[in-house]
Write a protein that holds these residues in place. Structure first.
Motif, short mmCIF file in Angstrom:
data_model
loop_
_atom_site.label_atom_id
_atom_site.label_comp_id
_atom_site.label_asym_id
_atom_site.label_seq_id
_atom_site.Cartn_x
_atom_site.Cartn_y
_atom_site.Cartn_z
N GLU A 238 0.83 -1.21 0.00
CA GLU A 238 0.00 0.00 0.00
C GLU A 238 0.86 1.25 0.00
OE1 GLU A 238 -3.23 -0.07 -0.54
OE2 GLU A 238 -3.00 -2.26 -0.60
N ASP A 239 1.94 1.24 0.75
CA ASP A 239 2.82 2.41 0.79
C ASP A 239 3.44 2.67 -0.58
OD1 ASP A 239 2.31 2.62 3.49
OD2 ASP A 239 4.20 1.70 4.13
N ALA A 240 3.87 1.60 -1.27
CA ALA A 240 4.47 1.77 -2.59
C ALA A 240 3.43 2.22 -3.62
CB ALA A 240 5.13 0.47 -3.04
N LEU A 241 2.23 1.69 -3.53
CA LEU A 241 1.17 2.12 -4.45
C LEU A 241 0.89 3.61 -4.30
CD1 LEU A 241 -1.36 -0.84 -4.07
CD2 LEU A 241 0.10 -0.37 -6.04
N GLU A 242 0.81 4.06 -3.05
CA GLU A 242 0.54 5.48 -2.80
C GLU A 242 1.71 6.35 -3.25
OE1 GLU A 242 -0.64 8.50 0.89
OE2 GLU A 242 -0.32 6.36 1.26
N LYS A 243 2.92 5.94 -2.91
CA LYS A 243 4.10 6.73 -3.25
C LYS A 243 4.24 6.93 -4.75
CE LYS A 243 9.16 6.73 -2.88
NZ LYS A 243 10.35 6.05 -2.30
N HIS A 244 3.98 5.89 -5.52
CA HIS A 244 4.20 5.95 -6.97
C HIS A 244 2.89 6.11 -7.75
CE1 HIS A 244 8.40 4.93 -6.36
NE2 HIS A 244 8.04 3.91 -5.61
N ARG A 245 1.78 6.26 -7.05
CA ARG A 245 0.46 6.51 -7.67
C ARG A 245 0.11 5.38 -8.65
NH1 ARG A 245 3.50 10.43 -9.02
NH2 ARG A 245 2.85 10.43 -11.22
N LEU A 246 0.23 4.15 -8.17
CA LEU A 246 0.04 2.98 -9.02
C LEU A 246 -1.32 2.33 -8.78
CD1 LEU A 246 3.56 1.35 -8.57
CD2 LEU A 246 2.78 2.76 -10.49
N LYS A 247 -1.82 1.68 -9.82
CA LYS A 247 -3.06 0.92 -9.73
C LYS A 247 -2.77 -0.54 -10.07
CE LYS A 247 -7.61 0.26 -11.85
NZ LYS A 247 -8.23 -0.14 -10.58
N PRO A 248 -2.86 -1.46 -9.11
CA PRO A 248 -2.55 -2.86 -9.41
C PRO A 248 -3.62 -3.52 -10.26
CG PRO A 248 -3.32 -2.64 -7.15
CD PRO A 248 -3.19 -1.24 -7.69
N VAL A 249 -3.19 -4.39 -11.17
CA VAL A 249 -4.13 -5.15 -11.99
C VAL A 249 -4.00 -6.64 -11.76
CG1 VAL A 249 -4.20 -3.37 -13.77
CG2 VAL A 249 -2.56 -5.26 -13.98
N ALA A 250 -2.91 -7.09 -11.11
CA ALA A 250 -2.72 -8.52 -10.88
C ALA A 250 -1.61 -8.74 -9.87
CB ALA A 250 -2.39 -9.26 -12.17
N VAL A 251 -1.70 -9.87 -9.17
CA VAL A 251 -0.60 -10.41 -8.37
C VAL A 251 -0.08 -11.63 -9.11
CG1 VAL A 251 -0.03 -11.63 -6.24
CG2 VAL A 251 -1.44 -9.56 -6.14
N ILE A 252 1.23 -11.72 -9.30
CA ILE A 252 1.81 -12.89 -9.95
C ILE A 252 2.85 -13.49 -9.00
CG2 ILE A 252 1.31 -12.13 -12.28
CD1 ILE A 252 4.18 -11.20 -12.58
N LEU A 253 2.89 -14.81 -8.93
CA LEU A 253 3.63 -15.52 -7.90
C LEU A 253 4.68 -16.45 -8.50
CD1 LEU A 253 0.47 -16.41 -5.81
CD2 LEU A 253 2.13 -14.61 -5.28
N THR A 254 5.91 -16.33 -7.99
CA THR A 254 6.98 -17.20 -8.48
C THR A 254 6.83 -18.62 -7.96
OG1 THR A 254 8.50 -16.65 -6.67
CG2 THR A 254 8.60 -15.29 -8.68
N HIS A 255 6.24 -18.79 -6.78
CA HIS A 255 5.93 -20.12 -6.25
C HIS A 255 5.03 -19.96 -5.03
CE1 HIS A 255 9.50 -18.94 -3.91
NE2 HIS A 255 9.21 -19.87 -3.01
N GLY A 256 4.68 -21.09 -4.41
CA GLY A 256 3.63 -21.07 -3.42
C GLY A 256 4.04 -21.04 -1.97
#
Length: 237
Positions: free
Chosen positions: A40-58
């Motif tokens: 959340e801090d990074a989204l606010e700092k850079h004014r970003l809108k997430p569209v997906a989470v992608i995972l390298t493994h579980g």
């Protein structure tokens, strides 16, 4: 290109937010233990809108914050099907208890929308092109993500717990396999250009050229000798 990364939680797992530029859409890679506030801090700092989470493994140190992050922004999570069960049953994935104090802080389970990663897939998300490579060894469903070279940055390789600066991921947990790890290192990592920037699941960034020259595991795979398991400590949960 904007890549904002930070180490999260008890295991210091690197979480990355990737976007074409500040103020645009982004993807979130591996929101692990206690990563939600950092996201959340990074989204606010850079004014970003997430569209997906992608995972390298579980493993839980890479997925512990998937449910709150996806829920807060109504976005899907992408994971290889071989590792999907780990989101709901992290202790089975590790073959041991991860500890009651930590378990008490985790939201175990799947987000509402889970999508499948496959070897060779080309993801087009948030204006980004990400190539997926299945890279088992650390887990059966481990994958990597690679972004092509652009005008302002070299190619970027999100290696998860496959390749680290000076080391590789551990193979002694359920689903780990040293032979598969060596195959993945040779098949996925060695063909990359030396200038490729490696952003790992733990630790500092490096380059393929640096690892080709100094990483004992990658050097021995390149020489066709296999890897000496005592040559360097392995990392990851």
């Amino acid at each position: 290109m904007l890549i904002a990364g930070f180490p999260a939680g008890a295991w210091g797992t690197n979480c990355y937010l990737v976007a074409p530029a500040a103020g645009e859409e982004c993807v979130i890679i591996d929101p692990g233990h206690q990563a939600a506030q950092g996201v959340e801090d990074a989204l606010e700092k850079h004014r970003l809108k997430p569209v997906a989470v992608i995972l390298t493994h579980g493993h839980i140190d890479h997925v512990a914050s998937v449910v709150p992050v996806c829920g807060a922004h109504d976005v899907p999570a992408w994971i290889h099907p071989a590792d999907r069960y780990m989101m709901s049953d992290p202790e089975k994935a590790l073959g041991r208890s991860i500890g009651m104090p930590l378990m008490g802080e985790l939201t175990v389970g799947e987000p509402d929308d889970v999508r499948t990663l496959t070897d060779g897939a080309e993801l087009k998300l948030a204006g980004l092109d990400l190539s997926v490579a299945h890279a088992p060894g650390h887990t059966k469903g481990s994958v990597t993500f690679r972004m092509p070279e652009s005008a302002d940055i070299p190619s970027v390789f999100f290696s998860g717990d496959l390749l680290f600066a000076g080391s590789i991921g551990r193979t002694d947990l359920p689903g780990g396999d040293m032979d598969e790890m060596l195959d993945s290192l040779g098949r996925v990592c060695l063909p990359l250009d030396d200038s490729t920037v490696v952003l790992s699941g733990h630790g500092p960034q490096t380059t393929i050229g640096q690892e080709r020259a100094t990483n004992p595991y990658l050097r021995q795979v390149a020489a066709g000798l296999g890897a000496d398991p005592t040559s360097a400590p392995r990392r990851g949960m």
